[in-house]
Scaffold this active site. Structure first.
Site, PDB file in Angstrom:
ATOM      1  N   HIS A 249       2.754 -20.439  -8.276  1.00  0.00           N
ATOM      2  CA  HIS A 249       3.527 -21.826  -8.472  1.00  0.00           C
ATOM      3  C   HIS A 249       4.771 -21.627  -8.981  1.00  0.00           C
ATOM      4  O   HIS A 249       5.006 -21.062  -9.599  1.00  0.00           O
ATOM      5  CB  HIS A 249       2.510 -22.554  -9.254  1.00  0.00           C
ATOM      6  CG  HIS A 249       2.535 -23.998  -9.365  1.00  0.00           C
ATOM      7  ND1 HIS A 249       3.697 -24.710  -9.771  1.00  0.00           N
ATOM      8  CD2 HIS A 249       1.675 -25.124  -8.540  1.00  0.00           C
ATOM      9  CE1 HIS A 249       3.330 -26.014  -9.513  1.00  0.00           C
ATOM     10  NE2 HIS A 249       2.645 -26.156  -8.666  1.00  0.00           N
ATOM     11  N   ASP A 300      -4.514 -25.470  -4.814  1.00  0.00           N
ATOM     12  CA  ASP A 300      -5.408 -25.550  -3.579  1.00  0.00           C
ATOM     13  C   ASP A 300      -6.381 -24.406  -3.351  1.00  0.00           C
ATOM     14  O   ASP A 300      -7.125 -24.517  -2.509  1.00  0.00           O
ATOM     15  CB  ASP A 300      -4.351 -25.136  -2.466  1.00  0.00           C
ATOM     16  CG  ASP A 300      -3.002 -26.367  -2.354  1.00  0.00           C
ATOM     17  OD1 ASP A 300      -3.701 -27.577  -2.195  1.00  0.00           O
ATOM     18  OD2 ASP A 300      -2.134 -26.143  -2.559  1.00  0.00           O
TER      19      ASP A 300
HETATM   20  C1  LIG Z   1       3.805 -21.619  -4.375  1.00  0.00           C
HETATM   21  C2  LIG Z   1       5.146 -20.768  -4.255  1.00  0.00           C
HETATM   22  C3  LIG Z   1       5.993 -21.361  -3.031  1.00  0.00           C
HETATM   23  C4  LIG Z   1       5.827 -20.768  -5.463  1.00  0.00           C
HETATM   24  O1  LIG Z   1       7.044 -20.160  -5.220  1.00  0.00           O
HETATM   25  P1  LIG Z   1       8.291 -19.502  -6.226  1.00  0.00           P
HETATM   26  O2  LIG Z   1       8.325 -20.368  -7.219  1.00  0.00           O
HETATM   27  O3  LIG Z   1       9.449 -19.960  -5.232  1.00  0.00           O
HETATM   28  O4  LIG Z   1       8.075 -18.312  -6.159  1.00  0.00           O
HETATM   29  P2  LIG Z   1       8.375 -17.130  -4.966  1.00  0.00           P
HETATM   30  O5  LIG Z   1       7.918 -17.604  -3.701  1.00  0.00           O
HETATM   31  O6  LIG Z   1       9.759 -16.621  -4.932  1.00  0.00           O
HETATM   32  O7  LIG Z   1       7.610 -15.824  -5.583  1.00  0.00           O
HETATM   33  C5  LIG Z   1       8.087 -14.905  -6.503  1.00  0.00           C
HETATM   34  C6  LIG Z   1       7.458 -13.465  -6.152  1.00  0.00           C
HETATM   35  O8  LIG Z   1       5.940 -13.711  -6.162  1.00  0.00           O
HETATM   36  C7  LIG Z   1       5.709 -13.479  -4.742  1.00  0.00           C
HETATM   37  N1  LIG Z   1       4.601 -14.193  -4.460  1.00  0.00           N
HETATM   38  C8  LIG Z   1       4.618 -15.751  -4.742  1.00  0.00           C
HETATM   39  N2  LIG Z   1       3.531 -16.145  -4.330  1.00  0.00           N
HETATM   40  C9  LIG Z   1       2.913 -15.163  -3.938  1.00  0.00           C
HETATM   41  C10 LIG Z   1       1.506 -15.178  -2.981  1.00  0.00           C
HETATM   42  N3  LIG Z   1       0.724 -16.443  -2.929  1.00  0.00           N
HETATM   43  N4  LIG Z   1       0.972 -14.181  -2.561  1.00  0.00           N
HETATM   44  C11 LIG Z   1       1.651 -13.027  -2.718  1.00  0.00           C
HETATM   45  N5  LIG Z   1       2.874 -12.883  -3.099  1.00  0.00           N
HETATM   46  C12 LIG Z   1       3.379 -13.926  -3.661  1.00  0.00           C
HETATM   47  C13 LIG Z   1       6.775 -13.647  -3.973  1.00  0.00           C
HETATM   48  O9  LIG Z   1       6.566 -12.981  -2.693  1.00  0.00           O
HETATM   49  C14 LIG Z   1       7.877 -13.180  -4.952  1.00  0.00           C
HETATM   50  O10 LIG Z   1       7.939 -11.772  -4.847  1.00  0.00           O
HETATM   51  P3  LIG Z   1       9.294 -10.824  -4.791  1.00  0.00           P
HETATM   52  O11 LIG Z   1       9.957 -11.457  -6.143  1.00  0.00           O
HETATM   53  O12 LIG Z   1       8.914  -9.473  -4.609  1.00  0.00           O
HETATM   54  O13 LIG Z   1      10.114 -11.605  -3.798  1.00  0.00           O
HETATM   55  C15 LIG Z   1       4.558 -19.302  -3.913  1.00  0.00           C
HETATM   56  O14 LIG Z   1       3.903 -18.903  -4.913  1.00  0.00           O
HETATM   57  C16 LIG Z   1       3.727 -19.377  -2.490  1.00  0.00           C
HETATM   58  O15 LIG Z   1       4.213 -19.321  -1.506  1.00  0.00           O
HETATM   59  N6  LIG Z   1       2.280 -19.383  -2.725  1.00  0.00           N
HETATM   60  C17 LIG Z   1       1.451 -19.531  -1.527  1.00  0.00           C
HETATM   61  C18 LIG Z   1       1.504 -21.023  -1.176  1.00  0.00           C
HETATM   62  C19 LIG Z   1       0.571 -21.935  -1.954  1.00  0.00           C
HETATM   63  O16 LIG Z   1      -0.472 -21.552  -2.308  1.00  0.00           O
HETATM   64  N7  LIG Z   1       1.245 -23.136  -1.906  1.00  0.00           N
HETATM   65  C20 LIG Z   1       0.566 -24.062  -2.710  1.00  0.00           C
HETATM   66  C21 LIG Z   1       1.421 -24.366  -3.759  1.00  0.00           C
HETATM   67  S1  LIG Z   1       0.635 -25.341  -5.028  1.00  0.00           S
END
Ligand SMILES: CC(C)(COP(=O)(O)OP(=O)(O)OC[C@H]1O[C@@H](n2cnc3c(N)ncnc32)[C@H](O)[C@@H]1OP(=O)(O)O)[C@@H](O)C(=O)NCCC(=O)NCCS
Length: 367
Positions: A249, A300
């Site tokens: 998140h 979710d």
């Molecule tokens: C929600 C989300 C977009 C938040 O993103 P964010 O704050 O921008 O964090 P990031 O995407 O930059 O993630 C940070 C790190 O954790 C990893 N990570 C984050 N969520 C992950 C997941 N669900 N599965 C695997 N790795 C994940 C990223 O790959 C990143 O790794 P890195 O630093 O080696 O590149 C992200 O966690 C995600 O895509 N989750 C899956 C989709 C989801 O469940 N969305 C609903 C949100 S309520």
């Protein structure tokens, strides 16, 4: 200049609707933990007025919402032409919200009428997709009971209403998430409610936002259908650089407070509906994900199983999210419209400079 990726942590405006400060979700100052069993109508009133209603106000508000849970005949006729496979229900919803803004008396439509129509339209999409007749709201029932009845065709038990009420309350708002911010941008130009909501639905549809619940269940189904080991499945995905939906998140790095509440509901309803194996699978994936990545489940992750236990097909899960979040979208649209200043940020240009059209054309024409 170092810019935060995806505006993470950037405060773009003020709001009195909700907050995630210190990773505690509050609606108009009330922690979500205290509101989880409050009637959905009361929470909607709170989000729109930033105060709780008194008993008479709540009764009148519920009556008003339920009285508006109906769609004009021509809207249903038009919906019936688009709400069929193979279109994705979120695409159908996007078109439907836009349709609601053209087939209704838009000038008369205020937030209560619009929320009631959104819920009714989402239930209708599910009924039409399943080739089932449209149901009509019962005036003596509450909004949540009616909503479940409208999409399932069956009167829910008191326990089902209570569980779904909590799901709706927990999804009702979440400060400046992507879809809400989108709605606010459109509202800031003084556009109408339906245009703001259509834009919000577009943003919610993506798998990194509301679309994640569908992907969570797709993963669970795939693992069960193929008989794969869940840990190996997740390991493989992570090794190939893919994300595991329902984890992580932007705001909650130590766990989403909504997921903790939803986990208990998922456990209970899965048991009552013979879906324990899905819950056990989710627990295995959760434990492994924490060990491997320190990521926690988000809102979710467990709602996917809860919706499945309400007999919803996974493609419709995100429309449920939209149904709940419409309350928050409307609260933010009201707040943003009152501000009267269009949201128009600036960008840092990083492309080429000092180019000259005629000189480049001339150079390109020489072989
Ligand atoms: C929600 C989300 C977009 C938040 O993103 P964010 O704050 O921008 O964090 P990031 O995407 O930059 O993630 C940070 C790190 O954790 C990893 N990570 C984050 N969520 C992950 C997941 N669900 N599965 C695997 N790795 C994940 C990223 O790959 C990143 O790794 P890195 O630093 O080696 O590149 C992200 O966690 C995600 O895509 N989750 C899956 C989709 C989801 O469940 N969305 C609903 C949100 S309520």
């Amino acid at each position: 200049m170092e810019l935060p990726k995806g505006l993470a942590g950037v405060v773009v405006d003020q709001t009195k609707v909700s907050s995630t400060k210190n990773a505690i979700l509050t609606y108009a100052g009330y922690p979500i933990k205290e509101l989880k069993n409050a009637p959905f109508e009361e929470v909607v009133f709170l989000l729109w007025h930033t105060r709780l209603p008194n008993a008479d106000e709540l009764k009148d508000f519920r009556k008003l919402l339920v009285s508006q849970m109906a769609l004009p005949y021509e809207t249903v006729q038009l919906m019936a032409r688009i709400a069929r496979e193979p279109q994705h229900p979120m695409s159908i919803l996007r078109t439907t919200v836009s349709l609601l803004g053209t087939t209704n008396d838009v000038e008369r439509d205020d937030p209560p009428r619009i929320l009631a129509k959104m819920l009714t339209a989402i239930a209708a999409i599910i009924r039409i997709r399943n080739d089932k007749p449209i149901k009509h709201a019962r005036k003596n029932w509450g909004v949540v009971e009616n909503f479940i009845y409208l999409f399932s065709g069956k009167r829910p038990t008191a326990e089902q209403v209570s569980m779904f009420n909590t799901v709706m309350v927990l999804h009702a708002d979440h400060e400046f998430n992507a879809s809400t911010f989108t709605a606010r941008v459109v509202a800031s130009t003084k556009s109408d409610y339906y245009s703001c909501l259509t834009a919000a639905v577009c943003a919610l549809k993506g798998p990194l936002h509301g679309g994640a619940n569908e992907q969570v269940f797709k993963m669970l189904e795939t693992i069960r259908e193929t008989g794969q080991d869940p840990v190996q499945y997740v390991e493989r995905r992570i090794a190939s650089g893919q994300k595991i939906m329902g984890f992580g998140h932007r705001v909650y790095k130590d766990g989403d407070p909504r997921a903790a509440i939803l986990r208990e509901i998922a456990r209970k309803i899965a048991h009552e509906t013979g879906n324990d194996p899905y819950f056990v699978l989710q627990e295995r994936i959760r434990d492994y994900m924490f060990k491997k990545t320190h990521l926690h489940p988000n809102v979710d992750y467990y709602t996917a199983l809860i919706y499945h236990c309400f007999n919803l097909d996974r493609q419709t899960f995100t429309t449920m999210f939209a149904a709940c979040r419409t309350a928050g979208w409307l609260a933010h649209i009201i707040e943003q419209q009152a501000e009267g200043c269009p949201i128009r940020p600036s960008s840092e240009y990083v492309g080429q400079t000092n180019r000259h059209y005629l000189a480049d054309k001339e150079e390109n024409s020489i072989d």
